[in-house]
Design a protein around this motif. Structure first.
Motif, PDB file in Angstrom:
ATOM      1  N   THR A 106       0.842  -1.192   0.000  1.00 11.82           N
ATOM      2  CA  THR A 106       0.000   0.000   0.000  1.00 11.82           C
ATOM      3  C   THR A 106       0.881   1.247   0.000  1.00 11.82           C
ATOM      4  N   ASN A 107       0.238   2.398   0.082  1.00  8.16           N
ATOM      5  CA  ASN A 107       0.967   3.663   0.065  1.00  8.16           C
ATOM      6  C   ASN A 107       1.403   4.138   1.443  1.00  8.16           C
ATOM      7  N   GLN A 336      -6.418   0.398  -8.673  1.00  2.54           N
ATOM      8  CA  GLN A 336      -6.338  -0.614  -7.629  1.00  2.54           C
ATOM      9  C   GLN A 336      -7.100  -1.905  -7.952  1.00  2.54           C
ATOM     10  N   HIS A 409      -2.608  -7.240  -4.144  1.00  3.62           N
ATOM     11  CA  HIS A 409      -3.235  -6.012  -3.660  1.00  3.62           C
ATOM     12  C   HIS A 409      -3.730  -6.202  -2.236  1.00  3.62           C
ATOM     13  N   GLY A 411      -6.354  -4.333   0.476  1.00 10.43           N
ATOM     14  CA  GLY A 411      -7.420  -3.345   0.564  1.00 10.43           C
ATOM     15  C   GLY A 411      -8.549  -3.862   1.429  1.00 10.43           C
ATOM     16  N   ASP A 413      -8.894   0.437   0.900  1.00 16.24           N
ATOM     17  CA  ASP A 413      -8.067   1.555   1.329  1.00 16.24           C
ATOM     18  C   ASP A 413      -8.965   2.661   1.890  1.00 16.24           C
ATOM     19  N   ASP A 415      -7.461   5.012   4.131  1.00 13.14           N
ATOM     20  CA  ASP A 415      -6.481   5.899   4.756  1.00 13.14           C
ATOM     21  C   ASP A 415      -6.731   7.343   4.311  1.00 13.14           C
ATOM     22  N   ASP A 418      -3.937   9.141   2.298  1.00 16.28           N
ATOM     23  CA  ASP A 418      -3.481   8.568   1.036  1.00 16.28           C
ATOM     24  C   ASP A 418      -4.073   9.349  -0.131  1.00 16.28           C
ATOM     25  N   ARG A 421      -6.524   7.264  -1.982  1.00 17.97           N
ATOM     26  CA  ARG A 421      -7.674   6.638  -1.313  1.00 17.97           C
ATOM     27  C   ARG A 421      -8.900   6.765  -2.219  1.00 17.97           C
ATOM     28  N   ASN A 428     -12.911   0.140  -4.674  1.00 19.82           N
ATOM     29  CA  ASN A 428     -12.058  -0.028  -3.494  1.00 19.82           C
ATOM     30  C   ASN A 428     -12.083  -1.501  -3.100  1.00 19.82           C
TER      31      ASN A 428
END
Length: 500
Positions: A106-107, A336, A409, A411, A413, A415, A418, A421, A428
């Motif tokens: 993830t980021n 994503q 991946h 998820g 996400d 956040d 981010d 996001r 998502n």
């Protein structure tokens, strides 16, 4: 023998590292180093690598200099990333390893971002450190890894510069292209909102200066220019702000359509409204405008190479960290997912020893760039890389190659820090792993959902055939995917050969 012929011979003679073995590595990997071939110093080309952010395949049509690069070089039509998200994709590119090898999914947070990459010691073993040890000058300009802060000293006395780079111009949150900070070789410089501060132009000019200095020093070099364009907010250069009036997003078969037997995270999407379609068109137009500056950057770098007298000795590589969806599968702008809109990205290579006008359909991935750069430079690489050297494909050869690409991946996400996001409606998905071969895409989600698309008969991935697969076929797919998601080191270069 001319430079091009010497390099062509070197490329034709190179063998893949498919027979290497290594012990299961700890993080970071510290396996013995190997050199794919002994490249004489006079045959080692310079490397110019332009990496864009979120540049989808459908934007190349607006980039005449990229299309010219395709005419001069080789285009990989089935290039995919290991994760359709910025930081994990870039981590794989730098290290030559899948996300399960880097630990970066993830980021940010516990499973992603610059801090994790740094803490695990991955910066000590990248394509930059490979080439630096081989005597290359190396420069990085632009977007590094998410959560990297240019001002951070990480306990030192100057702003932190990762190992392996002789010249460093790293930016932090510079998506808007103005009012950003650059860490310039350990000194922080702030840029404003004047037209001349537009980031893509700034890093392009600095890259040209680096090329000229390296050519004058008669030293081989690698330069990575990592643009923030065309990532949101899709800021074009001032001279491009009115380009493409009336341009609309493509309306392909997947636009505003749901796949049959869609997974739960997608199945409840309502048809796009007129307002949402108008937004999608606006975003596509802004993205098309913003890539014009990237295209000019590429042209400017080429002109610099020619002016410095090193164009014939330089390999130019153009790519993106992931793709992007815009209305496909009823999704608002985002990424994503495991759909081709998100995992496929451009990869074009031109230069000495590279076949002109060649289109290669082999399943190549971002993990392949590190061993390729090292191979071009005659540099030693760790034996436990997951990626493969692309040079035999660049010279028009047909080597034994992987049959399946892996996408991983984590998820969903949520956040708030981010920049990627997903907003409501943009997609998502929960954690998944996917196999992508020449003919199909198979996806396993952590919630038990499954997808199987026969892309030969269903290229737009609109018919999930998993419910119709036999128990034996399902078991074989699961086994193949598990083998690849749990592989370590050189074993990944055999696990990626999947039958059927």
């Amino acid at each position: 023998m001319g430079f091009r012929l010497r390099v062509a011979g070197m490329l034709a003679a190179v063998s893949l590292l498919t027979s290497c073995t290594s012990p299961r590595p700890a993080e970071p990997a510290a396996s013995a180093a190997t050199a794919p071939s002994a490249a004489p110093a006079e045959t080692r080309p310079n490397i110019v690598f332009v990496l864009t952010d979120d540049l989808s395949m459908n934007l190349v049509q607006f980039m005449p200099h990229v299309r010219e690069l395709q005419r001069r070089g080789t285009t990989f039509t089935e290039y995919t990333v290991s994760n359709s998200l910025c930081c994990p994709s870039r981590a794989s590119l730098l290290t030559g390893k899948f996300p399960h090898g880097t630990g970066v999914f993830t980021n940010g947070g516990v499973d992603g971002g610059f801090a994790l990459f740094h803490r695990r010691g991955h910066e000590r073993s990248t394509f930059a450190t490979d080439l630096r040890k081989a005597g290359y000058r190396t420069a990085f300009l632009g977007k590094y890894l998410n959560r990297y802060q240019p001002e951070n000293t990480l306990g030192g006395t100057r702003a932190y510069v990762p190992p392996g780079w002789t010249d460093w111009y790293g930016a932090g949150n510079a998506y808007a292209q103005y009012d950003y900070v650059l860490n310039e070789n350990g000194t922080v410089h702030r840029y404003g909102s004047a037209p001349e501060d537009y980031l893509t132009d700034v890093i392009g000019a600095k890259a040209s200066a680096f090329i000229e200095a390296s050519a004058a020093a008669r030293t081989p070099f690698l330069v990575e220019v990592a643009t923030f364009a065309p990532h949101s907010p899709y800021t074009p250069a001032p001279r491009d702000a009115e380009a493409f009036p009336g341009l609309r997003a493509p309306r392909g078969p997947a636009f505003d359509a749901l796949p049959a037997h869609a997974p739960p995270w997608l199945a409840d999407r309502a048809p796009l409204t007129a307002e949402q379609k108008a937004e999608i068109d606006h975003v596509f137009r802004k993205r098309a405008q913003s890539v014009r500056s990237v295209d000019r950057l590429l042209a400017s770098l080429q002109a610099t190479l020619e002016r410095a007298g090193v164009a014939e000795d330089t390999v130019v590589v153009f790519s993106s960290d992931n793709g992007f969806h815009l209305g496909e599968y009823r999704l608002l702008p985002g990424k994503q997912t495991a759909f081709d809109t998100d995992v496929r990205a451009p990869l074009v290579v031109a230069g000495p020893g590279v076949r002109a006008g060649l289109r290669v359909a082999a399943p190549v991935q971002n993990i392949d760039l590190r061993p390729t750069f090292a191979g071009l430079a005659g540099a030693a690489v760790p034996a436990d890389l997951h990626g493969r050297d692309l040079r035999p494909l660049l010279s028009g050869g047909e080597p034994a190659w992987r049959t399946a690409a892996l996408i991983e991946h984590h998820g969903p996400d949520f956040d708030p820090a981010d920049p990627d996001r997903p907003r409501p409606g943009s997609g998502n998905p929960p954690s998944y792993a996917a196999l992508r071969t020449a003919t199909y895409t198979y996806v396993e989600y952590v919630d038990g959902a499954r997808e199987f698309y026969n892309r030969r008969t269903d290229p737009h991935q609109l018919r999930n055939l998993f419910p119709r697969l036999s128990p034996s076929r399902r078991a074989a797919l699961h086994t193949a995917l598990k083998k690849l998601t749990t592989c370590r080191g050189a074993a990944c270069r055999t696990a990626d050969r999947v039958r059927g």
